[in-house]
Design a protein around this motif. Structure first.
Motif, PDB file in Angstrom:
ATOM      1  N   CYS A   1       0.691  -0.833   0.011  1.00 36.45           N
ATOM      2  CA  CYS A   1      -0.023   0.131   0.299  1.00 36.45           C
ATOM      3  C   CYS A   1       0.439   1.172  -0.120  1.00 36.45           C
ATOM      4  O   CYS A   1       1.820   1.397   0.469  1.00 36.45           O
ATOM      5  CB  CYS A   1      -1.124  -0.156   1.306  1.00 36.45           C
ATOM      6  SG  CYS A   1      -2.263   0.911   1.323  1.00 36.45           S
ATOM      7  N   PRO A   2       0.510   2.190  -0.380  1.00 30.71           N
ATOM      8  CA  PRO A   2       1.677   3.896  -0.640  1.00 30.71           C
ATOM      9  C   PRO A   2       1.148   4.621   0.279  1.00 30.71           C
ATOM     10  O   PRO A   2       0.494   3.572   1.122  1.00 30.71           O
ATOM     11  CB  PRO A   2       1.210   4.703  -1.913  1.00 30.71           C
ATOM     12  CG  PRO A   2      -0.723   4.096  -2.071  1.00 30.71           C
ATOM     13  CD  PRO A   2      -1.088   2.061  -1.886  1.00 30.71           C
ATOM     14  N   SER A   3       1.911   5.166   0.798  1.00 35.87           N
ATOM     15  CA  SER A   3       1.868   6.027   1.950  1.00 35.87           C
ATOM     16  C   SER A   3       0.787   6.589   1.310  1.00 35.87           C
ATOM     17  O   SER A   3      -0.015   7.036   0.705  1.00 35.87           O
ATOM     18  CB  SER A   3       2.826   6.910   2.269  1.00 35.87           C
ATOM     19  OG  SER A   3       2.915   8.218   1.084  1.00 35.87           O
ATOM     20  N   PHE A   4      -0.524   7.033   2.488  1.00 36.83           N
ATOM     21  CA  PHE A   4      -1.751   7.822   2.563  1.00 36.83           C
ATOM     22  C   PHE A   4      -1.393   9.306   2.420  1.00 36.83           C
ATOM     23  O   PHE A   4      -1.922   9.803   1.072  1.00 36.83           O
ATOM     24  CB  PHE A   4      -2.252   7.720   3.809  1.00 36.83           C
ATOM     25  CG  PHE A   4      -3.881   8.330   4.168  1.00 36.83           C
ATOM     26  CD1 PHE A   4      -5.197   8.149   3.015  1.00 36.83           C
ATOM     27  CD2 PHE A   4      -3.593   9.858   4.112  1.00 36.83           C
ATOM     28  CE1 PHE A   4      -5.802   8.890   3.205  1.00 36.83           C
ATOM     29  CE2 PHE A   4      -5.253  10.766   4.527  1.00 36.83           C
ATOM     30  CZ  PHE A   4      -5.907  10.610   4.046  1.00 36.83           C
ATOM     31  N   GLU A   5      -0.417  10.089   2.962  1.00 36.93           N
ATOM     32  CA  GLU A   5       0.168  11.333   2.305  1.00 36.93           C
ATOM     33  C   GLU A   5       0.674  12.018   0.491  1.00 36.93           C
ATOM     34  O   GLU A   5      -0.254  12.244   0.285  1.00 36.93           O
ATOM     35  CB  GLU A   5       1.439  11.476   3.059  1.00 36.93           C
ATOM     36  CG  GLU A   5       1.242  12.109   4.481  1.00 36.93           C
ATOM     37  CD  GLU A   5       1.645  10.350   4.783  1.00 36.93           C
ATOM     38  OE1 GLU A   5       1.350  10.759   6.103  1.00 36.93           O
ATOM     39  OE2 GLU A   5       1.810   9.936   4.382  1.00 36.93           O
ATOM     40  N   ASN A   6       1.264  10.396   0.157  1.00 37.80           N
ATOM     41  CA  ASN A   6       1.363  10.403  -1.261  1.00 37.80           C
ATOM     42  C   ASN A   6       0.088  10.427  -1.608  1.00 37.80           C
ATOM     43  O   ASN A   6      -0.726  10.358  -2.827  1.00 37.80           O
ATOM     44  CB  ASN A   6       2.403   9.532  -1.719  1.00 37.80           C
ATOM     45  CG  ASN A   6       2.852   9.409  -2.827  1.00 37.80           C
ATOM     46  OD1 ASN A   6       2.671  10.763  -3.863  1.00 37.80           O
ATOM     47  ND2 ASN A   6       3.099   8.498  -3.861  1.00 37.80           N
ATOM     48  N   TYR A   7      -1.378   8.940  -1.609  1.00 42.13           N
ATOM     49  CA  TYR A   7      -2.176   8.703  -1.920  1.00 42.13           C
ATOM     50  C   TYR A   7      -3.431   9.642  -2.067  1.00 42.13           C
ATOM     51  O   TYR A   7      -3.640  10.301  -3.315  1.00 42.13           O
ATOM     52  CB  TYR A   7      -2.730   7.734  -1.873  1.00 42.13           C
ATOM     53  CG  TYR A   7      -3.767   6.171  -2.326  1.00 42.13           C
ATOM     54  CD1 TYR A   7      -3.436   5.979  -3.555  1.00 42.13           C
ATOM     55  CD2 TYR A   7      -5.002   7.248  -1.460  1.00 42.13           C
ATOM     56  CE1 TYR A   7      -4.468   5.306  -4.275  1.00 42.13           C
ATOM     57  CE2 TYR A   7      -6.167   6.258  -2.159  1.00 42.13           C
ATOM     58  CZ  TYR A   7      -5.901   5.691  -3.378  1.00 42.13           C
ATOM     59  OH  TYR A   7      -7.334   5.416  -3.859  1.00 42.13           O
ATOM     60  N   ALA A   8      -3.323  10.896  -1.111  1.00 44.84           N
ATOM     61  CA  ALA A   8      -4.686  11.852  -0.734  1.00 44.84           C
ATOM     62  C   ALA A   8      -3.452  12.890  -1.615  1.00 44.84           C
ATOM     63  O   ALA A   8      -4.248  13.746  -1.397  1.00 44.84           O
ATOM     64  CB  ALA A   8      -4.971  11.162   0.175  1.00 44.84           C
ATOM     65  N   LYS A   9      -2.631  12.959  -2.075  1.00 44.97           N
ATOM     66  CA  LYS A   9      -2.163  15.018  -1.928  1.00 44.97           C
ATOM     67  C   LYS A   9      -2.977  15.530  -2.961  1.00 44.97           C
ATOM     68  O   LYS A   9      -2.555  16.382  -2.561  1.00 44.97           O
ATOM     69  CB  LYS A   9      -0.095  14.232  -2.278  1.00 44.97           C
ATOM     70  CG  LYS A   9      -0.345  13.581  -3.653  1.00 44.97           C
ATOM     71  CD  LYS A   9       1.451  14.002  -4.798  1.00 44.97           C
ATOM     72  CE  LYS A   9       1.235  13.446  -5.892  1.00 44.97           C
ATOM     73  NZ  LYS A   9       1.923  11.893  -6.093  1.00 44.97           N
ATOM     74  N   ASP A  10      -3.722  14.751  -3.806  1.00 46.88           N
ATOM     75  CA  ASP A  10      -4.170  15.549  -4.399  1.00 46.88           C
ATOM     76  C   ASP A  10      -5.675  15.763  -4.122  1.00 46.88           C
ATOM     77  O   ASP A  10      -6.894  16.445  -5.170  1.00 46.88           O
ATOM     78  CB  ASP A  10      -4.427  15.378  -5.993  1.00 46.88           C
ATOM     79  CG  ASP A  10      -2.910  15.142  -7.041  1.00 46.88           C
ATOM     80  OD1 ASP A  10      -1.629  15.612  -6.371  1.00 46.88           O
ATOM     81  OD2 ASP A  10      -2.985  14.056  -7.711  1.00 46.88           O
ATOM     82  N   TYR A  11      -5.806  15.467  -2.950  1.00 46.96           N
ATOM     83  CA  TYR A  11      -7.364  15.501  -2.805  1.00 46.96           C
ATOM     84  C   TYR A  11      -7.587  17.009  -1.706  1.00 46.96           C
ATOM     85  O   TYR A  11      -6.578  16.584  -0.241  1.00 46.96           O
ATOM     86  CB  TYR A  11      -7.698  14.108  -2.250  1.00 46.96           C
ATOM     87  CG  TYR A  11      -7.918  13.111  -3.514  1.00 46.96           C
ATOM     88  CD1 TYR A  11      -8.613  13.591  -4.568  1.00 46.96           C
ATOM     89  CD2 TYR A  11      -6.787  12.256  -3.885  1.00 46.96           C
ATOM     90  CE1 TYR A  11      -9.104  12.780  -5.597  1.00 46.96           C
ATOM     91  CE2 TYR A  11      -6.500  11.365  -4.690  1.00 46.96           C
ATOM     92  CZ  TYR A  11      -7.898  12.012  -6.030  1.00 46.96           C
ATOM     93  OH  TYR A  11      -7.789  10.671  -6.726  1.00 46.96           O
ATOM     94  N   SER A  12      -8.112  17.260  -1.453  1.00 48.63           N
ATOM     95  CA  SER A  12      -8.482  17.888  -0.324  1.00 48.63           C
ATOM     96  C   SER A  12      -9.637  17.741   0.917  1.00 48.63           C
ATOM     97  O   SER A  12      -9.464  18.373   1.595  1.00 48.63           O
ATOM     98  CB  SER A  12      -9.021  19.783  -0.547  1.00 48.63           C
ATOM     99  OG  SER A  12     -10.015  19.922  -1.389  1.00 48.63           O
TER     100      SER A  12
END
Length: 189
Positions: free
Chosen positions: A62-73
């Protein structure tokens, strides 16, 4: 304190109408970070879950959440819960009720997943009978594959109590909990 929406609906399970309650809350993605501890929670996966290292959607893949969610506010969190005691003459009421609401939540999130958003599943991926990882291959259907909150390393129990004022209940061999719960989310721009 955040305010959440609540409601309930009924669904058919075998020959029984089951009432499912829900709570929904939308917050800034950055606000969920305080519930993230991949070191602690991925260790639980490694030591207790048969899916660890067996699925592309599970740790350590699983990728890091920070990387996965970086484009979502924004992140919309969804809690589904129901009473297993609605089921009559069933051997393992708690497990059946949990699997039922988990699948209902999963299905609901897939239906409402925004085109410019991304679902975070309520459980590990179950789209394929055998994950490509076990076969030494890439994911069979990467456009449908979704990670889950636990795989990212979230403390889901604390999310439930802090954000939804909802206590996670556990079943045991001799004890059926008053309700079973499942949490998923949608990332939004």
């Amino acid at each position: 304190m955040n305010t959440y929406q609540t409601g309930s609906f009924t669904k058919q399970l075998n020959n029984t109408q089951i009432t499912i309650h829900y709570k929904q809350l939308e917050i800034n993605t950055i606000e969920i970070s305080s519930y993230l501890n991949p070191t602690e929670f991925n260790a639980y996966c490694k030591n207790g879950c048969p899916n660890h290292s067996q699925k592309w959607t599970c740790p350590p893949n699983c990728p890091s959440f920070e990387n996965y969610a970086k484009d979502y506010s924004k992140i919309s969190l969804y809690l589904f819960y129901t009473s297993p005691n609605q089921l009559k003459e069933v051997e393992d009421k708690a497990l059946l009720a949990y699997n039922f609401i988990k699948e209902e939540l999963q299905s609901y999130l897939r239906q409402i997943e925004p085109e410019n958003g991304k679902m975070i599943a309520a459980n590990s991926c179950e789209l394929c009978t055998t994950c490509g990882l076990v076969l030494g291959k890439e994911c069979h259907i990467p456009d449908k594959m979704r990670y889950n909150l636990v795989a990212f390393g979230f403390n889901v129990s604390k999310i439930m109590t802090d954000l939804f004022q909802h206590e996670l209940k556990w079943a045991s061999k001799d004890q059926i909990p008053d309700f079973v719960s499942s949490v998923g989310a949608l990332l939004k721009k």
